[in-house]
Structures are given as C-alpha cells and as structure tokens.
Design a protein around this motif. Structure first.
Motif: not given
Lengths: 397, 117
Positions: B28, B31-32, B35, B100
C-alpha cells in the motif's frame, strides 16, 4: 482485469453475498457467519470432487454453514457434536432460488451508527466477498488498520444490537439514504489510479440496491448515474492520458449500459420525487446523448447544475456549472463564475484551476492559462490527469 | 518547496502482524510512493522502528540526559515520514490526503525552513 472477467467474477460473488446475508440475519454476527461460510466452501472443495456437485450448490453451502453455526453454538453450551454435511447431491431443488436478504445486510453495513468510512469496505467485504487486503490496497489504507476496524465494526453490529430487520416508513427512508450515500461515495471515490478502480463493483451494488428497492426513485437514479458513468469507462483514458467527457470517442461508450441507465432513469421519474442522484443521472444522460445526437445540450446542463446546487451543493458541481456558463456565455463569463466559486472551493481544488486554465486559453491569455495549468498539475495526484494538463500546457507554448 | 509529512499512527493498529501482513502494508505504501514518484514530487521517506525503541537525548540545561523512550508519550506516535517537493501548501495537502496514514491516523505537514533563512 477486463470488464467481462470482472463481470464473471461478480456473478460468482452473487451467491456469496446471498448466503452471507442469510447466515448473518440469523446470528446477527457477521464475523461468525463469514467463518461458517468459509468453512462450508472449504468442505465443498473436499466433498464435491468425490460426491459430485449438488443440484443446488447454494442450498448445500447454506445448510453446511448453518450446521457449522449450530455446532459452534452447541460447543458454547458444552454439548458435544459434529457438524453434519448434507447429502444433497441428488436433490431436485436446483431451481429454488434462496431468498434474497442482501438489502438487510447492505443496510446494516451502512448503518449510521457505524463510522461512515467503513460503510463501503463493509459492503465490499460482506456482500461481494472481497478480502480486506484488496480493499485496503485499492483505497490506500493500511491493511492491518482496516482489518482491525472491520473486526470492531462487526463486533459493534453484534453487540450493540443493530437490527437486521428492514425498517418501514421514514426509518427506511433514512437508512436507505445512508446506504445510497455510501454507494455514491464508492462511485465518486478519487482513485489514485482512475483505471484500476471499483467501477464494476459500484455498478453491481447500485443495480442490486435498485432491484431490492424498486420503489425508491433515488436508488433507481443512482443506478442510472453509475451505469452512464461506467458506460464511458473505456473512453476515459487514451495512452495513459485522461480524456475529458466532451472529447471522448463515443464509439467506445457502451450502448448496453446507456440503455440500462435510460430505463432506470425513466422508472425513477415515474415516482415523481426528484432527488440529487436523479439530477446527477440526468446530467450524465445529457453527456451520453452526444453518442446519438452528436451534440451536447448546454442549456439543459445549465438548468440541471442549477437544480443540483440547490439540492446538494458541492465544489465539483459549482465548477462544472461555471464551465457550462463559459460554454453558453463565453469564457469571460465562465471565469467570473469560477472566481465566485473559489470563495467556496478554496484555492486547493484542482478542477477549479483546470477549468480556469481552459477558459483563459480560450481567451488567448496564454500566460495566465499556463500558470493555471501549472497550479492544476501541482494539485493533481493521478498520472492520467497530470498527463492531460501537461499536454494542454504544451499546446499553449 | 520541500514539505515533510510526519505520520502519526496508533501502534496498536500494527500489533501482531505476520510477515504477510507487513508485505501487504508495504504494498500500500509502495503504491503511494509510486504515485509521488510518477508525479515527480518524491524526495524521501522512511518507516521508523516502533516508539518503544526510541532514545531521547537532551543537552538542554547543561547536562546530558539520555532517556529510554520517546520525548512525548502519546497514543498516536511518529511512525514514519515523507518529504515531497511541491509548489505550495495546497499541493502538499492534496498529496497528504492520499497518504495511507491520513486514513487511520494523522499527518502533520511542515514546510521546510531551509529556504527561508
């Protein structure tokens, strides 16, 4: 995953949600029902290859899971016993569909007593059987923290006595409004990656809700809205760059979903109770009409955005309305409307700057337009949007 | 301008995690980070050992004091940070919203003071 593959997976999930709804309605304990159902699926994997697939697999799974629940209850009462595995391989109940209690489960998941940011994860997990880790990955939440929150929410549902009965009258109106809000939040979620999102799941749940609440015009309106929007999914990006609705290739829009949306919206209008989701669906219907007429009815959009701002004011609606004003009365009028909008959206709203940049570009104000595109790019967090803004900026220079 | 996100989360959220749980957690955050990198704003990040392992040093008042534990005892503790390079606070907020840690804890956003002195 492709749309047909996702659709097939959703069909398989259909039974999961039905079974879990029945099991949790009985115990009011969603976690226990999930364990019992997982156990029944595991037993099916052991037994079906040997004894053949039962005539009604869902009924077999339900009976097995129920026996498991009874077994656990017996153990709690210190009665010995082994859960029975039903012998229903030859039964002829294949056509007896199980009663559908998923509305009850959906309403429980979206109950106002449960933190609203857990409504969608709970629905995805219980009604569609999507595991918490996948939900966490898609929504960029810590998987461990989400898992713990879901466990606590299910314990609250059980211990606080959140009712599984479907309420009547105004109570049902309030509860279903909370459910529709959650589905709208899933539809409108600002995904980090606009391509890998849960559009298919949102459509599935909205369609399900509209079929379980056929008398609720907003449920029908929401299903129409999501269908229209999902119909355009394949045209939304090209080569990793976002394509604005008005520039999308209409041949990539799905006719089946557009037709479905129109049917749902017509049925909603028949109830003569206007609401926010019906208006948003009507706005989408004007956009998708371009596939048939080759045009966009900006006058109609103007009226609809005005009505939407009365019913459900939002920053996005305000900016969209200003863009329509720009179309109808020229870029200068649009920019004036955006200046007024900024008082409400604040300076950190990406669509405001993208619209301001487009309108300035239309007026030939290249420097201002460039600055606005740069500001919009700094506020965009997904690559397709950044790529679109970068391309627009390059066109100016 | 450089902005630092200080991520405050409840350590209880990460209690009793298996290696698979950690892998999911890293996916997770990965993914951040991806980006941030794609947008060209990523500078640095780190994930810190739990607060119980903290050592606090102070020479304030003239004496060297070494304390076993964090400076402040709070329920939500500093678990990591991000440094990003964006034009202004609006952009920093847009990225912090996607972090997150913001969903289950708090993200403190602090602008760099290096450029202003």
């Amino acid at each position: 995953m492709t749309d047909p593959a996702r659709a097939a997976e959703l069909a398989a999930r259909d039974s999961y949600g039905r079974l879990l709804a029945l099991l949790s309605a009985r115990t009011h304990d969603i976690a226990l029902a999930e364990d019992a159902l997982a156990d029944a699926f595991a037993k099916a994997l052991d037994h079906w290859p040997l004894r053949g697939i039962p005539g009604n697999p869902d009924a077999w799974l339900l009976t097995t899971a129920r026996n498991r629940l009874t077994d656990w209850q017996r153990k709690q009462l210190r009665f010995p016993g082994e859960s029975e595995i039903p012998d229903m391989a030859e039964d002829d109940s294949a056509n007896d569909a199980l009663p559908d209690q998923r509305l009850s489960l959906l309403l429980v998941c979206a109950h106002p007593a449960i933190a609203s940011d857990l409504h969608v994860p709970l629905m995805l997990q219980t009604v569609l059987g999507i595991d918490a880790r996948t939900i966490a990955r898609l929504f960029l939440i810590s998987p461990a923290a989400l898992a713990k929150r879901l466990v606590r929410a299910k314990a609250k549902i059980r211990d606080a006595g959140i009712p599984f009965e479907i309420p009547e009258g105004t109570a049902l109106t309030e509860r279903s409004a909370s459910l529709l809000e959650a589905l709208y939040a899933l539809h409108a979620h600002d995904w980090l990656d606009p391509v890998d999102n849960l559009g298919e799941e949102a459509l599935y749940l909205a369609d399900l809700s509209s079929r379980l609440m056929t008398e609720n015009p907003e449920a029908l309106g929401l299903a129409a809205l999501i269908a229209f929007s999902h119909a355009r999914a394949g045209a939304r990006t090209i080569g990793g760059t976002l394509v604005p609705t008005g520039e999308q290739d209409v041949s990539l829009w799905r006719d089946d979903l557009i037709a479905y949306g129109k049917r749902q919206l017509t049925r909603a209008y028949g109830k003569s109770a206007v609401g926010r989701f019906q208006i948003e669906a009507a706005i989408e219907s004007i956009h998708v009409a371009r596939k048939e007429t080759g045009q966009t009815d900006w006058q109609a959009l103007n009226k609809l955005y005005f009505a939407l701002q009365q019913l459900a004011p939002s920053a996005g609606g305000l900016v969209a309305q200003a863009v329509v004003t720009g179309r109808l009365h020229g870029p200068a009028a649009g920019l004036g409307a955006l200046d007024i909008a900024e008082a409400q959206t604040g300076t950190g709203f990406q669509p405001l700057w993208a619209a301001r940049a487009d309108l300035n570009a239309g007026l030939g104000n290249r420097e201002t337009a460039s600055r606005c595109y740069e500001k919009a790019m700094s506020l965009a967090t997904d690559l397709p949007t950044i790529n679109l803004l970068r391309a627009r900026l390059a066109e100016l220079q | 301008m450089r902005y630092t996100f200080l991520l405050y989360t409840d350590p209880a959220d990460l209690a009793g995690m298996t290696p698979e749980d950690w892998a999911a957690e890293k996916e997770v955050y990965g993914a951040y980070i991806g980006a941030l990198q794609k947008a060209g704003v990523f500078v640095d990040t780190d994930w810190l050992q739990p607060v119980e392992t903290a050592t606090t040093l102070s020479l304030k008042g003239g004496s060297r004091q070494v304390q076993d534990g964090p400076f402040a005892d709070t329920k939500e503790t500093l678990g990591g940070f991000f440094i990003i390079d964006v034009p202004d606070l609006d952009a920093a907020l847009a990225w912090a919203e996607k972090c997150p840690a913001a969903k289950t804890g708090k993200v403190e956003i602090r602008a760099s003071a290096m450029g202003s002195v």
